[in-house]
Design a protein around this motif. Sequence first.
Motif: not given
Length: 229
Positions: A167-194
């Motif tokens: 996930v960290i690798l994927l997010m690093w390569y998506q830094i320039s694509y903010w919407l995809r970065f935010f959507t992907f990161g938020l999904g995994f963050l909510l999973k962790k909170i769960d």
Amino acid sequence: MIQFNTISSIFTIFILAKTLHIKENIAKNPKYKSEFTEYNSETRIKHWGNAWSSVVYAILGIYLLCTSATVLPLSRSLEGAMLLWFSWLSFTYHATEIDWIGALDITLVIHLCISCLTHTLGFSDMNCILISWTILLCFLSNVYHNRNNPSNSITVKYMMNIVTSLVILLMWYQISYWLRFFTFGLGFLLKKIDRVIASNGIAMGVINGTSLFHILTCLAMFMHYDYFL
């Protein structure tokens, strides 16, 4: 000058990494079924929200199979087929909590992350398939070997370590694509909170971190495939 989005993205990755990879996650992880907050409905489908939200992956798989690829046609077709299987595994696991199905489910999560990473790194169509499928077959062989005790399989024992790194690798390569970065990161963050909420014995309804994780990661995957495949 570094753009604000880049700085905020790097900060977000750091926070997510710290959140996902805290001390408890370094240990082996054999209690996958206890890491969901959705209450048990005591019916044929134990967790309605988590199960039915998994259908979004089937919809994405059908979309990939029914539309033409411009860059990686073989990867697009195989990814579509794998998403159909993944959707079935995720639905069945959340409906039944069968450990064997859960091990296959998390193995497919890892495979899809690796596949997306190969696309992102710009490998050729065949190389994307060779890399992702070689690793997948090794993991599936290990899961099958431990079919009588799925918690001993590599993908279950070291789920958080493997997934967090990908996930960290994927997010690093998506830094320039903010919407995809935010959507992907938020999904995994909510999973962790769960997972954290579940560890405190708190039950929730059909709308919870895992069901939202399914929807958000599927949306992020759609944006990824639409761009790379």
